[in-house]
Write a protein that holds these residues in place. Structure first.
Motif, PDB file in Angstrom:
ATOM      1  N   UNK A  37      34.856  83.804  -5.483  1.00 50.38           N
ATOM      2  CA  UNK A  37      36.278  84.050  -5.281  1.00 50.38           C
ATOM      3  C   UNK A  37      37.012  82.798  -4.836  1.00 50.38           C
ATOM      4  N   UNK A  38      36.370  81.984  -4.009  1.00 50.82           N
ATOM      5  CA  UNK A  38      36.969  80.728  -3.550  1.00 50.82           C
ATOM      6  C   UNK A  38      37.079  79.758  -4.720  1.00 50.82           C
ATOM      7  N   UNK A  39      35.985  79.608  -5.435  1.00 52.31           N
ATOM      8  CA  UNK A  39      35.949  78.713  -6.600  1.00 52.31           C
ATOM      9  C   UNK A  39      37.033  79.068  -7.609  1.00 52.31           C
ATOM     10  N   UNK A  40      37.151  80.363  -7.921  1.00 49.31           N
ATOM     11  CA  UNK A  40      38.080  80.786  -8.963  1.00 49.31           C
ATOM     12  C   UNK A  40      39.524  80.740  -8.497  1.00 49.31           C
ATOM     13  N   UNK A 250      33.731  71.417  -2.546  1.00 46.23           N
ATOM     14  CA  UNK A 250      32.621  71.233  -3.482  1.00 46.23           C
ATOM     15  C   UNK A 250      31.515  70.408  -2.841  1.00 46.23           C
ATOM     16  N   UNK A 251      31.889  69.339  -2.177  1.00 45.46           N
ATOM     17  CA  UNK A 251      30.902  68.466  -1.536  1.00 45.46           C
ATOM     18  C   UNK A 251      30.150  69.186  -0.424  1.00 45.46           C
ATOM     19  N   UNK A 252      30.886  69.877   0.429  1.00 44.65           N
ATOM     20  CA  UNK A 252      30.270  70.555   1.578  1.00 44.65           C
ATOM     21  C   UNK A 252      29.326  71.657   1.135  1.00 44.65           C
ATOM     22  N   UNK A 255      25.586  71.449  -0.685  1.00 43.59           N
ATOM     23  CA  UNK A 255      24.362  71.404   0.108  1.00 43.59           C
ATOM     24  C   UNK A 255      23.759  72.772   0.327  1.00 43.59           C
ATOM     25  N   UNK A 256      24.605  73.798   0.517  1.00 42.76           N
ATOM     26  CA  UNK A 256      24.090  75.155   0.705  1.00 42.76           C
ATOM     27  C   UNK A 256      23.376  75.630  -0.554  1.00 42.76           C
ATOM     28  N   UNK A 257      23.925  75.299  -1.707  1.00 48.09           N
ATOM     29  CA  UNK A 257      23.288  75.693  -2.974  1.00 48.09           C
ATOM     30  C   UNK A 257      21.968  74.962  -3.174  1.00 48.09           C
ATOM     31  N   UNK A 258      21.931  73.681  -2.850  1.00 44.95           N
ATOM     32  CA  UNK A 258      20.680  72.931  -2.974  1.00 44.95           C
ATOM     33  C   UNK A 258      19.617  73.470  -2.020  1.00 44.95           C
ATOM     34  N   UNK A 375      27.411  70.677  -8.484  1.00 43.71           N
ATOM     35  CA  UNK A 375      28.627  70.789  -7.674  1.00 43.71           C
ATOM     36  C   UNK A 375      29.724  71.539  -8.422  1.00 43.71           C
ATOM     37  N   UNK A 376      30.583  72.195  -7.691  1.00 45.67           N
ATOM     38  CA  UNK A 376      31.700  72.915  -8.292  1.00 45.67           C
ATOM     39  C   UNK A 376      32.723  71.924  -8.842  1.00 45.67           C
ATOM     40  N   UNK A 377      33.216  72.191 -10.047  1.00 46.40           N
ATOM     41  CA  UNK A 377      34.232  71.321 -10.661  1.00 46.40           C
ATOM     42  C   UNK A 377      35.499  72.076 -11.029  1.00 46.40           C
ATOM     43  N   UNK A 378      35.520  73.383 -10.817  1.00 44.38           N
ATOM     44  CA  UNK A 378      36.733  74.201 -10.949  1.00 44.38           C
ATOM     45  C   UNK A 378      37.332  74.173 -12.356  1.00 44.38           C
ATOM     46  N   UNK A 379      36.447  74.197 -13.359  1.00 44.34           N
ATOM     47  CA  UNK A 379      36.815  74.267 -14.780  1.00 44.34           C
ATOM     48  C   UNK A 379      37.513  73.008 -15.290  1.00 44.34           C
ATOM     49  N   UNK A 380      37.311  71.900 -14.626  1.00 42.00           N
ATOM     50  CA  UNK A 380      37.892  70.661 -15.112  1.00 42.00           C
ATOM     51  C   UNK A 380      37.348  70.306 -16.489  1.00 42.00           C
ATOM     52  N   UNK A 381      36.091  70.594 -16.781  1.00 44.78           N
ATOM     53  CA  UNK A 381      35.530  70.257 -18.097  1.00 44.78           C
ATOM     54  C   UNK A 381      36.298  70.960 -19.209  1.00 44.78           C
ATOM     55  N   UNK A 382      36.616  72.247 -19.012  1.00 46.76           N
ATOM     56  CA  UNK A 382      37.356  72.987 -20.034  1.00 46.76           C
ATOM     57  C   UNK A 382      38.803  72.493 -20.122  1.00 46.76           C
ATOM     58  N   UNK A 383      39.424  72.258 -18.967  1.00 47.87           N
ATOM     59  CA  UNK A 383      40.795  71.748 -18.977  1.00 47.87           C
ATOM     60  C   UNK A 383      40.857  70.386 -19.656  1.00 47.87           C
ATOM     61  N   UNK A 384      39.890  69.537 -19.368  1.00 49.82           N
ATOM     62  CA  UNK A 384      39.846  68.199 -19.968  1.00 49.82           C
ATOM     63  C   UNK A 384      39.724  68.288 -21.487  1.00 49.82           C
ATOM     64  N   UNK A 385      38.903  69.219 -21.971  1.00 52.61           N
ATOM     65  CA  UNK A 385      38.763  69.408 -23.409  1.00 52.61           C
ATOM     66  C   UNK A 385      40.084  69.857 -24.041  1.00 52.61           C
TER      67      UNK A 385
END
Length: 394
Positions: A37-40, A250-252, A255-258, A375-385
């Protein structure tokens, strides 16, 4: 009338439900620690109408064009759905005939395709104001005949004009459909098509970073993360602030995901996985900007990311706050009995209950060694495309 039942529901709630249903079907959105929910919320502020399974931008035009071919049909809902599927399959073949390969939805699956392009782009079409009809594709097929009969033929008053607009399926400014669309076509946008999409973004998502980048032409950045964008200093203040929050979050939380993956690797007793995540966890710690993290305000973060389409649960906020507290206190260590490890395990257990990988050995034994490790990128890859496709229009 039953054929117009979709009108009786609040449009914002309907679109929110459609987004949630779509997210459940996207593999990249699997959320082991309840941060989705935070990511989206961040992604929908920055890049509304995008999703992680979108491929190329011209599908935002392909889908309306294909569905326009069905208008005026006297077929029932099931037949219309079948005809729409056939058209979407023909589109995949037309793209291949036009020399396209990268980004063609259904390129390999053909008629067996499970996730149609229309389902991938439907929510975005509404968010960008290209689709005016407020329901799902099934709602549209059920209502098609009534929509054709009910549209006013003569607009003699403001009331009739308003009624006509309410019964529109697509925005009237949609560019004309190419005559050879189903023979051979490509992803390259014409200049008029690109300008139409930019105009829709400016009109319907004027405060988004996506609209700003589309309008300004700042689309050629090949950075992996939006906070590395070379024109970050030129972003609108609110967008730049949100990007900054997203970078720290994303940075913080990476670590929890790793740590989650490392703990599971140890439970599975897989030496190669353990070594990989120990290295990655150490690299994460050494890369942290602790001065910036200590200066980060969670209250300001929650206020900045608030979004009407996403409800962030108090438990998720507590988890982030507790993880941040451990990190700033220097207590995020990779040992199995550390407070950080207990926090991650308790979070996953509460989320998954009997399906927790920490509590259920059968479920854990099916784990393949990686869950949300990037790391979370918040859909930047799709937006960039999409921005690249706009910039390449001719």
């Amino acid at each position: 009338m039953s054929s117009l039942a979709w009108i009786d529901f609040d449009e914002a709630e309907r679109q929110r439900a459609q987004r949630i249903m779509a997210l459940f079907q996207e593999r990249e959105t699997r959320d082991e620690l309840g941060l989705g929910g935070i990511r989206d919320s961040i992604a929908d502020h920055l890049f509304p109408g995008t999703s992680t399974i979108q491929t190329r931008l011209r599908y935002m035009l392909f889908i309306p064009w294909l569905f326009q071919m069905l208008e005026g049909s006297s077929a029932g809902a099931d037949q219309l759905a079948s005809e729409a599927r056939a058209l979407e399959n023909r589109l995949a073949n037309a793209l291949k005939a036009g020399g396209e390969s990268n980004g063609v939805i259904g390129r390999d699956a053909g008629a067996d395709l499970q996730r149609l392009p229309s389902s991938v782009y439907w929510a975005g079409l509404g968010t960008w104001g290209i689709r005016l009809f407020p329901g799902s594709t099934d709602n549209l097929f059920s209502s098609m005949r009534h929509l054709q009969r009910a549209r006013p033929r003569v607009r003699e008053s403001e009331d009739s004009a308003s009624e006509a607009q309410a019964l529109q399926i697509w925005t009237p400014t949609l560019p004309a459909r190419p005559t050879d669309l189903l023979d051979h076509t490509q992803f390259k946008l014409s200049l008029d098509e690109a300008q139409f999409i930019i105009d829709r973004l400016i009109a319907h998502q004027p405060h988004s970073l996506l609209a700003f980048l589309a309008r300004s032409g700042s689309s050629q950045a090949e950075c992996d993360n939006i906070w590395e964008h070379p024109h970050l200093a030129d972003f609108p203040d609110d967008a730049r602030t949100l990007v900054g929050h997203g970078a720290i979050f994303s940075s913080v939380m990476h670590g929890a995901s790793l740590l989650y993956n490392l703990l599971l690797s140890r439970l599975r007793d897989r030496a190669e996985w353990i070594e990989k995540y120990e290295v990655r966890f150490a690299e994460w710690q050494s890369s942290l900007d602790m001065a910036g993290i200590r200066a980060w305000s969670l209250d300001a973060f929650w206020a900045a990311i608030d979004h009407p389409a996403h409800s962030i649960r108090p438990a998720a906020k507590r988890f982030v706050a507790e993880w941040l507290g451990l990190l700033t206190a220097g207590n995020v260590l990779d040992g199995a009995l550390t407070p950080a490890a207990r926090l991650v395990q308790d979070r996953e257990r509460r989320l998954k209950t009997s399906q927790s990988r920490f509590a259920n050995r059968a479920v854990r034994d099916r784990w393949t060694g990686a869950s949300g490790v990037e790391p979370l990128t918040f859909r930047w890859a799709q937006a960039k495309s999409h921005l690249r496709d706009l910039a390449s229009a001719e």
